[in-house]
Design an enzyme around this catalytic site. Structure first.
Site, mmCIF file in Angstrom:
data_model
loop_
_atom_site.group_PDB
_atom_site.id
_atom_site.type_symbol
_atom_site.label_atom_id
_atom_site.label_comp_id
_atom_site.label_asym_id
_atom_site.label_seq_id
_atom_site.Cartn_x
_atom_site.Cartn_y
_atom_site.Cartn_z
ATOM 1 N N LYS A 51 0.841 -1.209 0.000
ATOM 2 C CA LYS A 51 0.000 0.000 0.000
ATOM 3 C C LYS A 51 0.877 1.261 0.000
ATOM 4 O O LYS A 51 0.574 2.235 -0.689
ATOM 5 C CB LYS A 51 -0.938 -0.022 1.216
ATOM 6 C CG LYS A 51 -2.073 -1.017 1.029
ATOM 7 C CD LYS A 51 -2.809 -1.345 2.312
ATOM 8 C CE LYS A 51 -3.826 -2.468 2.040
ATOM 9 N NZ LYS A 51 -4.440 -3.013 3.237
ATOM 10 N N GLN A 95 -4.595 -1.767 9.361
ATOM 11 C CA GLN A 95 -4.498 -3.081 8.735
ATOM 12 C C GLN A 95 -5.135 -4.154 9.631
ATOM 13 O O GLN A 95 -4.815 -4.251 10.813
ATOM 14 C CB GLN A 95 -3.009 -3.417 8.478
ATOM 15 C CG GLN A 95 -2.791 -4.720 7.736
ATOM 16 C CD GLN A 95 -3.368 -4.699 6.322
ATOM 17 O OE1 GLN A 95 -3.222 -3.737 5.579
ATOM 18 N NE2 GLN A 95 -4.046 -5.778 5.947
ATOM 19 N N ASP A 118 -11.025 2.414 3.564
ATOM 20 C CA ASP A 118 -11.424 1.010 3.378
ATOM 21 C C ASP A 118 -12.926 0.882 3.112
ATOM 22 O O ASP A 118 -13.387 -0.142 2.603
ATOM 23 C CB ASP A 118 -11.097 0.210 4.654
ATOM 24 C CG ASP A 118 -9.832 -0.629 4.502
ATOM 25 O OD1 ASP A 118 -9.454 -0.921 3.356
ATOM 26 O OD2 ASP A 118 -9.254 -1.005 5.538
#
Ligand code: NAP
Length: 283
Positions: A51, A95, A118
């Site tokens: 990422k 995460q 997200d």
């Protein structure tokens, strides 16, 4: 036709890099994505590294905050609240999975929905189901972009989605429904699954079982989007939920694993970060 998510993701990144250069001139700073990594699980470390690399490739500012897995829930919440307040931070991603002593849902709810790249925050989930503006989860968004890229007409099609998780199965089903497909959602209690999957014109598979969908479960000409990421128990290599070799000759379109839905998920994270940045800049 095998659709390369890798190729499309590269195209998306090139487009975003050009946009970011313009935004820098217009707004005086580039989008800033902060990724929080708790612990050092190898898969999570690899996702987070990817990422950060993607962010830098398109010209974002990227920060990775690493915390030991002994961090308390309260400490993690305090960190997120600080990032929520920081006007120079556009996107926050924690995460997953998190250590067992930390409630993932509490953490997801703490991230400001305006910075939730997200798309997992309850307000973003609600926005999707109520057809309001919000952040759409990356993997479902990537699946739809891949279908569009392949020139697949979604409207009026019979779509079957196997899997009903909050992060893939349900949102992808809603996105297909919003594009006027007729959607059947199958899951672990579905009886006669193969009878249902054989009716699919578009089949999205998000189960988490290596090579679960075999050639006798699909019809000639089906479009298959394989979201699964598994290790093949025989070879140890990455594989999808679909038996790619068995199904590829029957499918009109199929995504490989790796190189299909995965790279598009990453590209959509970048798109979501830009969306959050632009909303902040245009407030
Ligand atoms: P999940 O939360 O474990 O959900 C799995 C779903 O599959 C559940 O709805 C489950 O049904 C259903 N299922 C399990 N066994 C089944 C069976 N035998 N027949 C029919 N349905 C069955 O998994 P997830 O988070 O959605 O992830 C699914 C897969 O996608 C995993 O391989 C994951 O690694 C991958 N993934 C990939 C990306 C990407 O970027 N490409 C992103 C996210 C996830 P029940 O609801 O009845 O339990």
């Amino acid at each position: 036709m095998i659709i390369s998510g890798k190729e499309l993701a590269t195209e998306v990144k090139q487009r975003l890099a050009a946009e970011v250069a313009e935004y820098d001139k217009k707004y005086g700073r580039v989008p800033h994505l902060v990724v929080v990594l708790v612990g050092n699980d190898p898969a999570s470390v690899s996702y987070v590294t990817g990422k950060a690399k993607d962010s830098e490739e398109v010209g974002f500012k990227s920060t990775t905050i690493k915390k030991p897995d002994t961090i308390s829930e309260e400490e993690l919440i305090a960190l997120i609240e600080e990032l929520n307040e920081d006007k120079e931070v556009d996107g926050i991603l924690v995460q997953l999975p998190l250590p067992k002593h930390i409630s993932e849902s509490r953490i997801i709810e703490t991230i400001s929905h305006e910075k939730d790249v997200d798309g997992f925050h309850p307000l973003n989930v609600a926005a999707l189901w109520q057809k309001q503006e919000g952040v759409v989860a990356c993997t479902p968004k990537g699946v739809i972009e891949l279908l569009d890229k392949a020139g697949i007409e979604i409207e009026g099609k019979r779509a079957v989605v196997i899997g009903r998780s909050n992060i893939v199965g349900l949102p992808v089903s809603k996105l297909l429904l919003d594009r006027n497909a007729t959607v059947t959602i199958a899951h672990s209690r579905t009886k006669n699954l193969a009878e249902i999957t054989r009716q699919a014109e578009i089949l999205v598979v998000a189960i988490g079982r290596p090579k679960f969908v075999k050639a006798d479960m699909v019809s000639e000409g089906v479009v298959i989007m394989d979201v699964g990421v598994n290790r093949d128990p025989e070879t140890g290599k990455l594989c999808g939920d679909v038996d790619f070799e068995g199904c590829k000759d029957k499918a009109s379109v199929i995504t490989p694993v790796p190189g299909g839905c995965g790279p598009m998920t990453r590209a959509c994270l970048l798109e979501n970060t830009i969306e959050c940045y632009l909303r902040q800049m245009n407030k």
